[in-house]
Design a protein around this motif. Structure first.
Motif, PDB file in Angstrom:
ATOM      1  N   GLU A  27      68.231  31.721  -6.542  1.00 57.71           N
ATOM      2  CA  GLU A  27      67.760  32.843  -7.335  1.00 57.71           C
ATOM      3  C   GLU A  27      66.571  33.457  -6.614  1.00 57.71           C
ATOM      4  O   GLU A  27      65.671  32.742  -6.192  1.00 57.71           O
ATOM      5  CB  GLU A  27      67.290  32.367  -8.709  1.00 57.71           C
ATOM      6  CG  GLU A  27      68.291  31.530  -9.451  1.00 57.71           C
ATOM      7  CD  GLU A  27      69.113  32.370 -10.404  1.00 57.71           C
ATOM      8  OE1 GLU A  27      68.557  32.849 -11.394  1.00 57.71           O
ATOM      9  OE2 GLU A  27      70.316  32.549 -10.125  1.00 57.71           O
ATOM     10  N   ARG A  28      66.610  34.757  -6.472  1.00 57.82           N
ATOM     11  CA  ARG A  28      65.507  35.397  -5.781  1.00 57.82           C
ATOM     12  C   ARG A  28      65.128  36.672  -6.532  1.00 57.82           C
ATOM     13  O   ARG A  28      65.997  37.455  -6.905  1.00 57.82           O
ATOM     14  CB  ARG A  28      65.939  35.740  -4.357  1.00 57.82           C
ATOM     15  CG  ARG A  28      64.807  35.806  -3.384  1.00 57.82           C
ATOM     16  CD  ARG A  28      65.320  36.011  -1.980  1.00 57.82           C
ATOM     17  NE  ARG A  28      65.804  34.775  -1.336  1.00 57.82           N
ATOM     18  CZ  ARG A  28      66.375  34.746  -0.122  1.00 57.82           C
ATOM     19  NH1 ARG A  28      66.542  35.847   0.552  1.00 57.82           N
ATOM     20  NH2 ARG A  28      66.773  33.612   0.399  1.00 57.82           N
ATOM     21  N   VAL A  29      63.866  36.837  -6.726  1.00 57.18           N
ATOM     22  CA  VAL A  29      63.404  38.055  -7.389  1.00 57.18           C
ATOM     23  C   VAL A  29      63.197  39.128  -6.335  1.00 57.18           C
ATOM     24  O   VAL A  29      62.373  38.997  -5.443  1.00 57.18           O
ATOM     25  CB  VAL A  29      62.089  37.814  -8.160  1.00 57.18           C
ATOM     26  CG1 VAL A  29      61.618  39.114  -8.806  1.00 57.18           C
ATOM     27  CG2 VAL A  29      62.288  36.737  -9.207  1.00 57.18           C
ATOM     28  N   GLY A  72      64.979  43.369  -9.289  1.00 61.71           N
ATOM     29  CA  GLY A  72      65.255  42.388 -10.330  1.00 61.71           C
ATOM     30  C   GLY A  72      65.758  41.076  -9.758  1.00 61.71           C
ATOM     31  O   GLY A  72      65.770  40.864  -8.547  1.00 61.71           O
ATOM     32  N   LEU A  73      66.183  40.231 -10.662  1.00 56.29           N
ATOM     33  CA  LEU A  73      66.610  38.893 -10.265  1.00 56.29           C
ATOM     34  C   LEU A  73      68.047  38.925  -9.740  1.00 56.29           C
ATOM     35  O   LEU A  73      68.939  39.496 -10.358  1.00 56.29           O
ATOM     36  CB  LEU A  73      66.511  37.967 -11.480  1.00 56.29           C
ATOM     37  CG  LEU A  73      66.829  36.491 -11.255  1.00 56.29           C
ATOM     38  CD1 LEU A  73      65.850  35.856 -10.272  1.00 56.29           C
ATOM     39  CD2 LEU A  73      66.810  35.743 -12.578  1.00 56.29           C
ATOM     40  N   HIS A  74      68.239  38.304  -8.599  1.00 56.11           N
ATOM     41  CA  HIS A  74      69.568  38.222  -7.999  1.00 56.11           C
ATOM     42  C   HIS A  74      69.824  36.793  -7.538  1.00 56.11           C
ATOM     43  O   HIS A  74      68.895  36.072  -7.195  1.00 56.11           O
ATOM     44  CB  HIS A  74      69.675  39.121  -6.767  1.00 56.11           C
ATOM     45  CG  HIS A  74      69.541  40.577  -7.041  1.00 56.11           C
ATOM     46  ND1 HIS A  74      68.333  41.172  -7.296  1.00 56.11           N
ATOM     47  CD2 HIS A  74      70.465  41.557  -7.106  1.00 56.11           C
ATOM     48  CE1 HIS A  74      68.536  42.470  -7.509  1.00 56.11           C
ATOM     49  NE2 HIS A  74      69.815  42.732  -7.394  1.00 56.11           N
ATOM     50  N   THR A  75      71.099  36.425  -7.515  1.00 58.70           N
ATOM     51  CA  THR A  75      71.477  35.193  -6.840  1.00 58.70           C
ATOM     52  C   THR A  75      71.961  35.587  -5.453  1.00 58.70           C
ATOM     53  O   THR A  75      72.891  36.382  -5.317  1.00 58.70           O
ATOM     54  CB  THR A  75      72.603  34.458  -7.595  1.00 58.70           C
ATOM     55  OG1 THR A  75      72.160  34.228  -8.935  1.00 58.70           O
ATOM     56  CG2 THR A  75      72.912  33.127  -6.928  1.00 58.70           C
ATOM     57  N   HIS A 124      71.628  40.157 -11.820  1.00 57.87           N
ATOM     58  CA  HIS A 124      71.424  39.922 -13.239  1.00 57.87           C
ATOM     59  C   HIS A 124      71.272  41.213 -14.026  1.00 57.87           C
ATOM     60  O   HIS A 124      71.540  41.253 -15.213  1.00 57.87           O
ATOM     61  CB  HIS A 124      70.203  39.014 -13.450  1.00 57.87           C
ATOM     62  CG  HIS A 124      70.418  37.637 -12.890  1.00 57.87           C
ATOM     63  ND1 HIS A 124      70.368  36.506 -13.661  1.00 57.87           N
ATOM     64  CD2 HIS A 124      70.709  37.214 -11.635  1.00 57.87           C
ATOM     65  CE1 HIS A 124      70.606  35.448 -12.896  1.00 57.87           C
ATOM     66  NE2 HIS A 124      70.812  35.851 -11.672  1.00 57.87           N
ATOM     67  N   GLU A 125      70.855  42.253 -13.348  1.00 54.11           N
ATOM     68  CA  GLU A 125      70.714  43.538 -14.022  1.00 54.11           C
ATOM     69  C   GLU A 125      72.041  44.284 -13.946  1.00 54.11           C
ATOM     70  O   GLU A 125      72.665  44.344 -12.896  1.00 54.11           O
ATOM     71  CB  GLU A 125      69.639  44.389 -13.344  1.00 54.11           C
ATOM     72  CG  GLU A 125      68.276  43.736 -13.250  1.00 54.11           C
ATOM     73  CD  GLU A 125      67.589  43.641 -14.599  1.00 54.11           C
ATOM     74  OE1 GLU A 125      67.896  44.482 -15.461  1.00 54.11           O
ATOM     75  OE2 GLU A 125      66.774  42.730 -14.786  1.00 54.11           O
ATOM     76  N   SER A 158      62.403  40.455   0.166  1.00 51.94           N
ATOM     77  CA  SER A 158      62.490  41.733  -0.516  1.00 51.94           C
ATOM     78  C   SER A 158      63.858  42.370  -0.386  1.00 51.94           C
ATOM     79  O   SER A 158      64.631  42.036   0.482  1.00 51.94           O
ATOM     80  CB  SER A 158      61.414  42.666   0.007  1.00 51.94           C
ATOM     81  OG  SER A 158      61.577  42.848   1.375  1.00 51.94           O
TER      82      SER A 158
END
Ligand SMILES: [Zn+2]
Length: 129
Positions: free
Chosen positions: A57-59, A63-66, A87-88, A124
């Protein structure tokens, strides 16, 4: 690891800057509006000749993504990451797609893009919103 089959692409090719292994075609670029910590990064619908790291999981900026880092099969250097899931809702279009950091790859015309110094990767992303 078993034997590696390196795929040869034809067309306008983005290849590993270190070992020239073919990674992606310019026609598979979905967006050039992404950023990594060092500058430009492109989103591709498809890349070849990479191995996947572990999912995490990385912000990101959006937003938050895997995501999972991706590595060149030729030399093992990290070249970008894959979006496994977003996640968004409005970021779902990235799922299953790949980021190649522009400074890690050579472009179709042999050009190299050098970002700001340092060689850290990951962290990023950005968006074309
Ligand atoms: Zn390589």
């Amino acid at each position: 690891m078993g034997r590696l089959f390196v795929i040869t692409l034809e067309g306008r090719i983005y290849s590993c800057k270190h070992c020239q292994t073919h990674l992606a075609l310019s026609e598979d670029i979905e967006s050039k509006a992404f950023h990594c910590r060092h500058g430009k990064a492109y989103l591709y619908r498809k890349v070849v000749n990479v191995t996947l790291g572990e999912s995490e999981e990385r912000v990101m900026m959006t937003g938050l993504h895997t995501v999972a880092d991706i590595f060149c099969v030729g030399c093992g250097s990290i070249v970008g990451w894959k979006y496994e899931s977003a996640h968004e809702k409005n970021q779902k279009y990235k799922e299953g797609k790949f980021i190649l950091e522009r400074f890690k790859v050579s472009g179709p015309d042999g050009s190299n893009y050098w970002g700001s110094h340092g060689a850290q990767v990951g962290g990023s992303d950005a968006d074309d919103a």
